[in-house]
Write an enzyme that holds these catalytic residues in place. Structure first.
Site, PDB file in Angstrom:
ATOM      1  N   THR A 194       0.825  -1.212   0.000  1.00 56.28           N
ATOM      2  CA  THR A 194       0.000   0.000   0.000  1.00 56.28           C
ATOM      3  C   THR A 194       0.859   1.262   0.000  1.00 56.28           C
ATOM      4  O   THR A 194       0.538   2.249  -0.688  1.00 56.28           O
ATOM      5  CB  THR A 194      -0.952   0.005   1.208  1.00 56.28           C
ATOM      6  N   SER A 227      -6.986  -0.783  -6.730  1.00 53.44           N
ATOM      7  CA  SER A 227      -6.603  -1.065  -5.350  1.00 53.44           C
ATOM      8  C   SER A 227      -5.117  -1.394  -5.364  1.00 53.44           C
ATOM      9  O   SER A 227      -4.578  -1.829  -6.385  1.00 53.44           O
ATOM     10  CB  SER A 227      -7.397  -2.254  -4.808  1.00 53.44           C
ATOM     11  N   THR A 228      -4.475  -1.201  -4.217  1.00 54.63           N
ATOM     12  CA  THR A 228      -3.092  -1.693  -4.111  1.00 54.63           C
ATOM     13  C   THR A 228      -3.022  -3.164  -4.498  1.00 54.63           C
ATOM     14  O   THR A 228      -2.038  -3.615  -5.096  1.00 54.63           O
ATOM     15  CB  THR A 228      -2.572  -1.519  -2.667  1.00 54.63           C
ATOM     16  N   ASN A 229      -4.084  -3.900  -4.214  1.00 55.79           N
ATOM     17  CA  ASN A 229      -4.054  -5.345  -4.374  1.00 55.79           C
ATOM     18  C   ASN A 229      -4.068  -5.809  -5.818  1.00 55.79           C
ATOM     19  O   ASN A 229      -3.806  -6.983  -6.091  1.00 55.79           O
ATOM     20  CB  ASN A 229      -5.218  -5.976  -3.615  1.00 55.79           C
ATOM     21  N   THR A 260      35.819 -37.451 -13.715  1.00 53.00           N
ATOM     22  CA  THR A 260      34.589 -37.700 -12.961  1.00 53.00           C
ATOM     23  C   THR A 260      34.988 -37.964 -11.523  1.00 53.00           C
ATOM     24  O   THR A 260      35.948 -38.698 -11.260  1.00 53.00           O
ATOM     25  CB  THR A 260      33.823 -38.915 -13.520  1.00 53.00           C
ATOM     26  N   SER A 301      46.832 -10.771  -2.580  1.00 48.80           N
ATOM     27  CA  SER A 301      47.126 -10.936  -1.167  1.00 48.80           C
ATOM     28  C   SER A 301      47.838  -9.709  -0.628  1.00 48.80           C
ATOM     29  O   SER A 301      48.632  -9.073  -1.321  1.00 48.80           O
ATOM     30  CB  SER A 301      47.993 -12.177  -0.950  1.00 48.80           C
ATOM     31  N   SER A 302      47.555  -9.414   0.640  1.00 52.19           N
ATOM     32  CA  SER A 302      48.262  -8.323   1.310  1.00 52.19           C
ATOM     33  C   SER A 302      49.571  -8.812   1.922  1.00 52.19           C
ATOM     34  O   SER A 302      50.360  -7.998   2.414  1.00 52.19           O
ATOM     35  CB  SER A 302      47.364  -7.738   2.411  1.00 52.19           C
ATOM     36  N   LYS A 321      50.705 -13.339  -5.655  1.00 50.96           N
ATOM     37  CA  LYS A 321      49.507 -14.181  -5.660  1.00 50.96           C
ATOM     38  C   LYS A 321      48.375 -13.470  -6.405  1.00 50.96           C
ATOM     39  O   LYS A 321      48.114 -12.289  -6.194  1.00 50.96           O
ATOM     40  CB  LYS A 321      49.068 -14.484  -4.234  1.00 50.96           C
TER      41      LYS A 321
END
Length: 474
Positions: A104, A143-145, A190, A321-322, A327
């Site tokens: 609504t 209507s909102t509906n 697999t 990477s820090s 990497k």
């Protein structure tokens, strides 16, 4: 209260000061106070805002044709809606995407913005609802509906085909790679164990096919989304709407939106049933699960560079990477994996919300909308990102792939028709125990000639069906 900065509006609960600069009104303002939930407003979903305006435009035109709305008000509402459809005033759609009231607040936000824009077009001030009212005129026969779920379907329909386009973009990227890698021999696997040879092109063409299948599933889901309940009004009985309104507003909405919507044959059912949303959410979950599987494969095939599979190389997008110099991580597949997890979670939310509906209305469509919109949007962006920033730049480690095939015990499967299952088992066991190559052992045992072996182990022979020898010819 400074009267130059605010105007007074009235609703069921009484008078309230609304900012003078706002195009929304008192109903929207109360929703702002009540639903400070996500910090995300419905303006974040412009397809929804446009859909609301398209519905209000179609309704105004239908009501005029039925003799219920005068020409001056109709033209003002239509003009206001067209401005919103073109992208104006979206910042005025301020209610939170998650809200109580079955939508609504969203519908009233649209009614108020359209009414106040229309009032200005007519030469009046915002809030002078005696000339054009949000409920009496903008919301006439509605209507909102029936407005809210119909708007969700319009917006979702647009999003579905945007997602289909993004998936096709990714599919084309995989198809190009499949062609590029058509001659690259590798081992299939697999259960993470050596299986039989294939080409890298075959592997990538599989991903393209998976996407193509789901593009079709989404188009099928869109057929259900086209069915709307405009004209149902409150619960589907059509109270306060003209008998011809539902059919007429649907025709006008098709003209306005360009979307081939149809009116549900049972408006009471359509007002309470969220089945089409569940169906779509399930397809989105399917897309997400399969897309995540593809990303898992890309991460696994590119693992390394020295201690993993190392079969393909993903384009480097950023330092990984820090603390570990050099990497580089598979960040694009990783982000798409996370999108998939979100979509799968959203599907559960949609399922619970759809199930929670009671009697003639489902009050939980706002969270359904938010979940579907997020899923469609993020999957669309994820597919484009994966195509442009990852798949297009993938390269193959051709020599390493060929060497893996030659070392693999799995190629003994291709020799079964020529040397028999028992001999093939013995060769496999010896290769595993000694580290020798399968071809080397077969030649040493005199099971095949070099010429015959080379013929069998050609890539084009190994990777597709072929006539098998009779036992007499072995």
């Amino acid at each position: 209260m400074n009267i130059t900065t605010h105007r007074m509006e009235h609703d069921l609960l009484g008078d309230k000061a609304v900012p003078s600069a706002a195009y929304y009104g008192v109903h929207t303002l109360r929703a702002l106070e009540n639903f400070n939930i996500t910090g995300i407003t419905i303006a974040a979903y412009p397809d929804l805002v446009r859909a609301l305006a398209q519905i209000k435009l179609a309704a105004a035109q239908a009501n005029r044709e039925l003799g219920l709305l005068d020409n001056a008000r109709t033209e003002a509402i239509v003009a206001a809606c067209r401005e919103i459809i073109a992208g104006k005033y979206h910042e005025q759609f301020v209610v939170d995407v998650i809200q109580g009231g079955a939508g609504t607040s969203t519908n009233m936000n649209a009614n108020e913005v359209i009414a106040n824009v229309a009032l200005e077009i007519m030469g009046h001030q915002r809030g002078e609802y005696g000339f054009l009212h949000p409920n009496e005129h903008v919301n006439m026969s509605q209507s909102t509906n029936d407005v809210y779920p119909s708007a969700l379907k319009l917006a979702t329909y647009v999003g579905i085909f945007r997602l289909v386009d993004s998936m096709a973009h990714l599919r084309f990227a995989f198809e190009r790679k499949a062609e590029e890698f058509a001659d690259v021999l590798k081992m299939g696997r697999t259960q993470l164990q050596d299986a039989v040879p294939m080409t890298l092109g075959q592997e990538f063409s599989t991903y393209a096919t998976m996407l193509g299948e789901d593009e079709e599933r989404l188009k099928e889901a869109a057929l259900l989304i086209r069915e709307i309940n405009l004209g149902a009004t409150a619960i589907g009985t059509g109270i306060n709407a003209h008998p011809d309104y539902a059919a007429l507003v649907c025709r006008r909405l098709v003209e306005t939106s360009g979307i081939p919507v149809i009116t549900s044959p049972n408006l009471i059912e359509a007002t309470q049933d969220c089945g089409s949303f569940i169906q779509l959410s399930g397809v989105l979950k399917r897309v997400a699960a399969k897309l995540s599987k593809v990303c898992n494969d890309l991460r696994l095939l590119s693992s390394g560079p020295r201690a993993g599979f190392g079969e393909i190389n993903l384009p480097a997008r950023q330092a990984g990477s820090s603390i570990m110099p050099g990497k580089v991580n598979p960040v694009i597949p990783e982000v798409v994996n996370q999108i998939a997890y979100e979509v799968i979670g959203n599907d559960l939310t949609v399922t619970f919300a759809a199930e929670a509906g009671q009697l003639q209305l489902n009050a939980f469509e706002p969270i359904i909308a938010h979940s579907l919109f997020k899923s469609v949007l993020h999957l669309s962006r994820g597919c484009t990102t994966l195509a442009d920033l990852c798949v297009d730049g993938i390269t193959a480690n051709r020599e390493a792939l060929r060497a893996t095939v030659e070392r693999s015990i799995g190629i003994v499967t291709a020799l079964n028709p020529y040397i028999g299952y028992a001999n093939a088992t013995d060769v496999a066991a010896e290769a595993h125990a000694t580290g020798l190559g399968v071809a080397e052992i077969v030649l040493a045992r005199g099971l095949m000639t070099r010429e015959a072996l080379d013929e069998v182990l050609r890539p084009e022979v190994l990777t597709r069906p072929r006539p098998l020898p009779t036992r007499a010819n072995v």
